[in-house]
Every structure is written in C-alpha cells, then in structure tokens.
Design a protein around this motif. Structure first.
Motif, PDB file in Angstrom:
ATOM      1  N   TRP A  66       0.819  -1.223   0.000  1.00 44.41           N
ATOM      2  CA  TRP A  66       0.000   0.000   0.000  1.00 44.41           C
ATOM      3  C   TRP A  66       0.849   1.267   0.000  1.00 44.41           C
ATOM      4  O   TRP A  66       0.363   2.360  -0.262  1.00 44.41           O
ATOM      5  CB  TRP A  66      -1.000   0.008   1.161  1.00 44.41           C
ATOM      6  CG  TRP A  66      -0.383  -0.066   2.549  1.00 44.41           C
ATOM      7  CD1 TRP A  66      -0.212  -1.180   3.302  1.00 44.41           C
ATOM      8  CD2 TRP A  66       0.129   1.027   3.324  1.00 44.41           C
ATOM      9  NE1 TRP A  66       0.367  -0.868   4.503  1.00 44.41           N
ATOM     10  CE2 TRP A  66       0.592   0.483   4.546  1.00 44.41           C
ATOM     11  CE3 TRP A  66       0.251   2.400   3.119  1.00 44.41           C
ATOM     12  CZ2 TRP A  66       1.154   1.265   5.548  1.00 44.41           C
ATOM     13  CZ3 TRP A  66       0.817   3.188   4.127  1.00 44.41           C
ATOM     14  CH2 TRP A  66       1.265   2.610   5.319  1.00 44.41           C
ATOM     15  N   HIS A 679      -6.004   4.195  11.132  1.00 47.68           N
ATOM     16  CA  HIS A 679      -5.626   5.009   9.965  1.00 47.68           C
ATOM     17  C   HIS A 679      -4.964   4.146   8.903  1.00 47.68           C
ATOM     18  O   HIS A 679      -3.795   4.346   8.571  1.00 47.68           O
ATOM     19  CB  HIS A 679      -4.679   6.134  10.400  1.00 47.68           C
ATOM     20  CG  HIS A 679      -5.308   7.115  11.323  1.00 47.68           C
ATOM     21  ND1 HIS A 679      -6.277   8.007  10.918  1.00 47.68           N
ATOM     22  CD2 HIS A 679      -5.132   7.321  12.653  1.00 47.68           C
ATOM     23  CE1 HIS A 679      -6.653   8.742  11.950  1.00 47.68           C
ATOM     24  NE2 HIS A 679      -5.984   8.343  13.022  1.00 47.68           N
ATOM     25  N   ASN A 681      -3.482   2.462   5.652  1.00 48.64           N
ATOM     26  CA  ASN A 681      -2.900   3.001   4.408  1.00 48.64           C
ATOM     27  C   ASN A 681      -2.472   4.462   4.503  1.00 48.64           C
ATOM     28  O   ASN A 681      -2.499   5.181   3.509  1.00 48.64           O
ATOM     29  CB  ASN A 681      -3.867   2.834   3.228  1.00 48.64           C
ATOM     30  CG  ASN A 681      -4.311   1.393   3.062  1.00 48.64           C
ATOM     31  OD1 ASN A 681      -3.592   0.478   3.469  1.00 48.64           O
ATOM     32  ND2 ASN A 681      -5.482   1.187   2.508  1.00 48.64           N
ATOM     33  N   THR A 682      -2.116   4.904   5.687  1.00 53.98           N
ATOM     34  CA  THR A 682      -1.620   6.283   5.828  1.00 53.98           C
ATOM     35  C   THR A 682      -0.213   6.270   6.407  1.00 53.98           C
ATOM     36  O   THR A 682       0.222   5.284   7.003  1.00 53.98           O
ATOM     37  CB  THR A 682      -2.509   7.128   6.767  1.00 53.98           C
ATOM     38  OG1 THR A 682      -2.379   6.614   8.096  1.00 53.98           O
ATOM     39  CG2 THR A 682      -3.966   7.106   6.336  1.00 53.98           C
ATOM     40  N   SER A 694      -2.714  10.436   3.479  1.00 51.36           N
ATOM     41  CA  SER A 694      -3.075   9.225   2.754  1.00 51.36           C
ATOM     42  C   SER A 694      -2.427   9.174   1.378  1.00 51.36           C
ATOM     43  O   SER A 694      -2.451   8.142   0.731  1.00 51.36           O
ATOM     44  CB  SER A 694      -4.586   9.045   2.669  1.00 51.36           C
ATOM     45  OG  SER A 694      -5.231  10.264   2.680  1.00 51.36           O
ATOM     46  N   GLU A 695      -1.881  10.283   0.932  1.00 53.16           N
ATOM     47  CA  GLU A 695      -1.094  10.225  -0.310  1.00 53.16           C
ATOM     48  C   GLU A 695      -0.347  11.514  -0.482  1.00 53.16           C
ATOM     49  O   GLU A 695      -0.820  12.551  -0.059  1.00 53.16           O
ATOM     50  CB  GLU A 695      -1.992  10.008  -1.524  1.00 53.16           C
ATOM     51  CG  GLU A 695      -1.662   8.706  -2.244  1.00 53.16           C
ATOM     52  CD  GLU A 695      -2.662   8.422  -3.345  1.00 53.16           C
ATOM     53  OE1 GLU A 695      -2.264   8.480  -4.512  1.00 53.16           O
ATOM     54  OE2 GLU A 695      -3.825   8.179  -2.999  1.00 53.16           O
TER      55      GLU A 695
END
Ligand code: GLA
Length: 695
Positions: A66, A679, A681-682, A694-695
């Motif tokens: 991820w 949280h 995928n952060t 997150s991205e």
C-alpha cells in the motif's frame, strides 16, 4: 598488574575492618527466610549478539504494497533510498517464527499521559513503552536477556560499531550512515552532540530518565570526529560499563533539527520551560528514529502511531521494518491494561500489580483465552526510600529538615525496618507463592545477589520502639505520637509524609500498609499521593520526606543503571542529591558504596565484580539504605495473534518487555490479522501538521 593487586588487597582490608566495626550495629539482624519457590514458566534460548542482528546492505528492499503509491506520486523516495547504506538487519534464525508479513496493530493501554514529545528535554510520553518505541539509542539492552553470559555486552543500535584506544581511555563509535529521521532529514553526529552538549551537560535540562554527565563517569567528554563518528574520553580504563548507559533511557538523541531552534542557547527569546514544553501532545508527526510516529492524539483517549517510512532496520529478505503498520496507546489506567489484555480488547500488558494476579491467571488458563500469560523471575520490587539530602535539595521547611536528619540516623532506619511486617504486606497484595520478603538492596534470584552478604532487620516492634526511645524521640504531649526533641522543629509531632503514585494501585496499597504499620511506633506517616507525572516531578526535585516506589533496573541487572546504585555524581542517585551549593553530604557508608560502585564500573573482571557487589549488598542492607518491602514476579501478557514473541522474555530485566520483545520484528500472520487499524494506508505527515497523510 601490581596496581591491580594492591587495589584488591585494599578492598579486602576494608571489608575486614567494616565487619569488626559493625558487629554492634548488627544487633537485631534476623534470619532472612528464602523466597517461596516459584518456577518461571519459560527460559530464553541463549544466543550470541551476531545471531540476533548485523549491519549490511542487501540486494533488494521491500515495503508494504500500500506504500507503493506514495513512491509513485513522489511523496516518498523509493525504499532503497530511504534506508541507510547498511541497515540493521535482524537474522531470520533468531526470529521465533521467522520472517513476518506487514499489517495490523499492537493495541497498548497505559495509565500515564503524554506531557509532550520532547523526551530529551524531560517530557514524559506516558510510559508503557511509548517512548521506547519513539526513541532509539546508541546501544540497546532490552534483548540482552537472551544473550549468552560470555557475550554479554549491549547490542549496537544507532552506534553500529565501536573500538577502544590502546590505553583504554577512548572509545570511538561509528554511527549508522545515511539513516534518516522519520521526516527524511539525515541523522548524524550533530544529533548526538546536541543531546550531549545542550541537554545532558546543560544543568537547566533534565532529560527523561535523568541522564547527567556523571551517568557516563565523572570527567567524561564526548566529541564529534566527523558526521558519523563520535569519540568518548573516559578517566577510567576501558569502562565498558558505560555502554549500558548509552542504551535506553540515557542516550537516545532527539531530532536536533527540530529541537535546537527552541533551545534557549540558540533561541534567546525562549526560556528553558518553553524549550521543554515546545512540543505538546497536540504536536503531531514529531520526527523520531523509532519504528512508529505519533499521528493522532485525543486527550484521555488515545495516541495513534503509524509506521516510520524511513525506519532503518530490515529483515534478511530486505523487508523494511516494522511489520506492524500501527501502534495504538489507549489512555486509560494501568489496571485496565491488565483487564483489557486478558480480555483481548488490548494486546499487551506487563502484569505487575500483584492485586490482579489471581484473576488474570484464572482467565488466562482457559483454553479460549485470547492472550498468553507468562511469568518470569521476581524482578518487580518495592522499597521505602528516605530522602538523605540534608543539604537543601528540594528546600525542606524546619519539619522536613528534621525528618531528613532522622533519615540519616541508622537507628531510625533500623526502627522503621523492624516495624514493617513484610510477610503481611506481601500477603495483603496477593496470597500464594508470589511475593517474597525483601530486605532491600539487590533482589534475591538475580546474578549479583548474595544471601550471605544480606543483613535483614526483621519484624520486631518492641525493639523498634526501643531504638526510637534511644534517639530521644518521646511522646511528650501524650497524644500517641512521638515528638521531635525540644528545639528541633518546635518539638512538634513526628510527622513524616510519604510520596506514592496514584496511577498504580500497588504503590498506594503498599504506602497505606506502611502508614498503618508505623502507627504502633508513634510515627505519624501522612499520605502524599500524587498522579504519576506530579509524583515524578516531586521526586526529581527532592520535594519529599519518604517515598514508596517500584525500583529501577539497577537492583535487578546491576550493569544497567549502575551509576544510580550510589550517589556517584551530584544528580545520579534517586534519593540523595546535591543541595543548593551543588555538593553532596555523603555519610561514611555512602562513601563506601560510591567507591565500590565506581570500582565495579572500572573493572570488567568477573570475580572482582562479584566481590564488589557482595560488599555493596552488605553495606547497603546493614545500613538499611532503603527499607525493602516486597519483591515478586511479573507476567508478560500478549495476545495470541502475535508472532515472534521470544520465549522467556521477562517483563523487566535490563529494560521493560516493550523493548525486550523487539517490537519492530513482531508480526501478525495474514490469517490472524484483525481489523484494528484506525488510519489504514496512511503515513506520518510533515512535523507539526495535523495528522497522517493518505497520499
Ligand atoms: C510503566 C509500566 C511498565 C512498563 C513501563 C515502560 O512504568 O508500569 O510496565 O510498561 O512503563 O516504560
């Protein structure tokens, strides 16, 4: 060689003299019963240091799938560029369940509260291993519980290797090269030097866990050689002992690029208070070298930490660690930590409050129990510690000063020891084979303990009263409480306050036991019960008469926390520190303890060390340096879904279990992973920004 022989002769002579001189003092010494048999439930698999870890470049590196999008969109450099030249690699052969998989959370529960993130400036993060997970140190001692005796030396960590100069006075350490803080800023010798020069050596700063220059030896210096090399110079020859002081919690540098701009030396607009408090709990994404970074904080509720994308350790397959993507710290109570771990709504506890043992054992024995419970040796110990500073430390009033003068009288300490029924005190916590009578000093069952060198002034109230009479402490006004002699503290009632930590039921229960047991002695002991942080502040600043507390690693390991075994420096000792004029007012027997501890540090000869600790134990217990109360085993509770928990990991030995189990290596098998991430995928955001990204 010759010098060595003379030194030994001297020590032998001293021991002889002190034995004769103290025969009178030994009156009242009682037979010390052996602790009840209690088999630890598992023992470690002993290995060498190189079986656990090494530093090396690997052909390829991996990260959780991820995270790929963070690299793809340029938020992060590729994993190989985030790792140091030679990461610290954990060997597969030493992983109890082998190479792990990514994902899941370890849900901790703690009774402490974070004051903020400035560990080296003196702020507590709330304990329970939260700071252990954030701060990495030059060396590491937690995993030493499984290192073979003949290889026992702290593990390399931020310092990947070191060598001694020919004459043994200099130690050159090589820091890990190319490692980065969790915000991507390089870690180097400047971080170590900022810690040393502007925190340890700045008398206005007290790092958490109390490092002072003397923790590393009187007169020791440290200098930067280049970005990745630092050089220690010691007065002693080859004092390998200080390698232990370079582990948690006394040499764990903070991010100088973030902290320096707040330090009064570099920012004249700031006070030391402002420096200490510049990173309150609300400040998110504090850069760390640890495996997880705080990304969310809700007061009295939770701290959430996400994986550090720049963490500098891997497994042998090149998987960047940690395996666990998240760490949670619920802000509750210590008793709740046991309850939740046993019930399965929390994942981890150091079972250490004896009051809950029976219940926890019963529940954990059921086949459906969600957690494993494993008892170890008796390394949890409590003592009544008296403030020995009659020199103004903590600025006592007339009554407080009079109490300190009494604390410094052997007959007074003996009387208090003999007024305590330790068997009853232990049984009041938990019945059964758990608690053992603890006379004070080193714990029975540990490496350096020697029963024949232990003097025990056991329960004898009549004798205790006679000793107090002899000190001229009479109940002059007939109210059942003895009075100070006329002319001392106004001849008032002999009132003594006892400091204890309300975060732990055991601490206040034991303190209440002491209060009740001293009543027949005509001493009015008054509870001064404070929450953890306030208690620690009062203890640190010397504002107490007596304190009932759980002791540190020095009484278990001896080699960890050694400089705290005696007042070896003005601020190294828990209950005797320098006063307003900066000097210590050591009693003759304390001077002996200091000499023996310093000799212990200065030698690595095993026989000499054992002899010195026998002498230490004798001097300590004969003089009732502190009044031991009880010692008992702790149990490690970990949820069954976790893999790579080493067998025989003790709750407390060189460090707490949160370090001993090497959390960065712990994982949850794919089929056992829960849906616990808050949280998913952060990753941590920029320092001071609101939360994870997150991205
Ligand atoms: C507290 C807890 C211990 C341990 C340490 C770790 O003191 O009581 O069990 O978790 O924190 O710092």
């Amino acid at each position: 060689m010759r010098k060595h022989a003379i030194a030994l002769g001297g020590a032998g002579l001293l021991l002889g003299v002190s034995l004769i001189a103290t025969q009178a003092q030994m009156a009242f010494a009682a037979e010390l019963p052996d602790p009840p048999a209690f088999a630890a439930q598992s023992s470690p698999v002993f290995v060498g240091v190189s079986d656990i870890q090494e530093y090396k470049a690997l052909p390829e590196y991996h990260q959780p799938a991820w995270m790929d999008k963070f690299v793809a969109d340029g938020t992060l450099p590729p994993v190989a560029e985030r790792l140091p030249k030679e990461p610290l690699v954990f060997k597969t052969g030493n992983m109890p369940d082998g190479v792990g998989v990514y994902g899941d959370v370890m849900r901790h529960v703690i009774g402490g509260r974070p004051e903020g993130w400035n560990y080296i400036g003196g702020q507590s993060q709330g304990w329970g291993g939260i700071d252990i997970g954030l701060s990495e140190c030059l060396t590491r001692t937690g995993p030493l519980f499984e290192v073979k005796a003949d290889e026992l030396e702290p593990l390399p960590n931020l310092a990947k290797s070191w060598e001694w100069s020919e004459d043994g006075h200099q130690l050159t350490m090589h820091l890990i090269e190319g490692a980065k803080w969790s915000d991507g800023v390089p870690f180097n010798a400047d971080d170590a030097m900022f810690y040393w020069n502007d925190n340890v050596n700045d008398p206005n700063v007290t790092p958490l866990n109390g490092a002072t220059p003397e923790t590393f030896g009187v007169g020791t210096t440290l200098e930067k050689v280049d970005d990745y090399t630092i050089k220690w110079t010691f007065k002693e020859v080859r004092p390998t002992q200080y390698l232990y002081a370079m582990a948690y919690g006394t040499f764990c540098p903070g991010p100088s690029h973030i902290l320096k701009p707040q330090h009064p030396k570099y920012n004249t607009a700031n006070t030391y208070d402002q420096y200490k408090n510049a990173f309150p709990p609300e400040f998110m994404n504090m850069p760390v070298m640890g495996a997880w970074v705080p990304v969310e904080y809700r007061p009295d509720d939770i701290v959430v930490m996400r994986r550090n994308p720049y963490y500098w350790k891997t497994d042998e397959n090149g998987n960047q660690l940690p395996y666990l993507d998240e760490l949670q710290y619920r802000l509750s109570t210590w008793a709740d930590r046991d309850v939740q771990a046993v019930a399965g709504s929390g994942d981890f506890s150091n079972l250490e409050q004896a009051e809950s043992y029976v219940e926890a054992l019963k529940r954990s024995a059921e086949p459906t129990a969600p957690a494993r419970l494993q008892f170890g040796a008796r390394t949890i110990g409590y003592a009544l510690r008296m403030n020995f500073s009659a020199n103004g430390w903590g600025e006592p009033d007339a009554r407080g000063q009079a109490v300190r003068e009494l604390n410094r009288q052997l007959d007074f300490r003996k009387a208090v020891s003999m007024a305590i029924d330790r068997q009853r005190l232990g049984d009041s916590l938990v019945r059964g084979p758990f608690t053992a009578i603890y006379p004070g000093g080193l714990y029975a069952g540990t490496t350096f303990y020697d029963k024949a060198s232990t003097v025990y002034y056991g329960y004898d109230v009549a004798a205790a009263n006679a000793l107090l009479d002899g000190l001229g402490l009479k109940d002059t006004d007939g109210n059942g409480v003895r009075n100070f002699p006329a002319g001392t503290a106004g001849g008032g009632d002999l009132e003594v306050t006892v400091l204890a930590n309300t975060d732990y039921g055991t601490d206040t229960n034991l303190a209440e036991g002491v209060i009740a047991q001293l009543e027949p002695l005509g001493i009015r002991v008054i509870a001064n019960f404070q929450t953890g942080t306030a208690r620690d502040d009062m203890a640190e600043s010397g504002k107490y008469d007596w304190s009932v507390e759980r002791q540190g690693a020095e009484m278990v390991a001896v080699v960890q926390g050694t400089s705290a075994l005696a007042p070896t420096g003005p601020r190294t000792h828990p209950f005797h520190r320098a006063g307003t004029d900066g000097t210590l007012d050591l009693l003759p027997f304390e001077q002996e303890l200091v000499t023996d501890v310093n000799s212990f540090i200065a030698t690595s000869d095993a026989t000499e060390r054992a002899d010195l600790m026998k002498k230490y134990q004798h001097t300590f217990t004969e003089n009732v340096y502190s009044v031991g109360l009880t010692q008992y085993p702790g149990a490690l509770i970990v949820n069954k879904r976790f893999s790579n928990i080493p067998v025989g990991a003790p709750v407390f030995m060189f460090n707490w279990a949160e370090d001993n189990i090497i959390r960065e290596r712990v994982y949850v098998a794919a089929d056992k992973q829960g849906n616990f991430e808050l949280h998913p995928n952060t990753l941590p955001g920029a320092p001071g920004s609101a939360g994870p990204i997150s991205e």
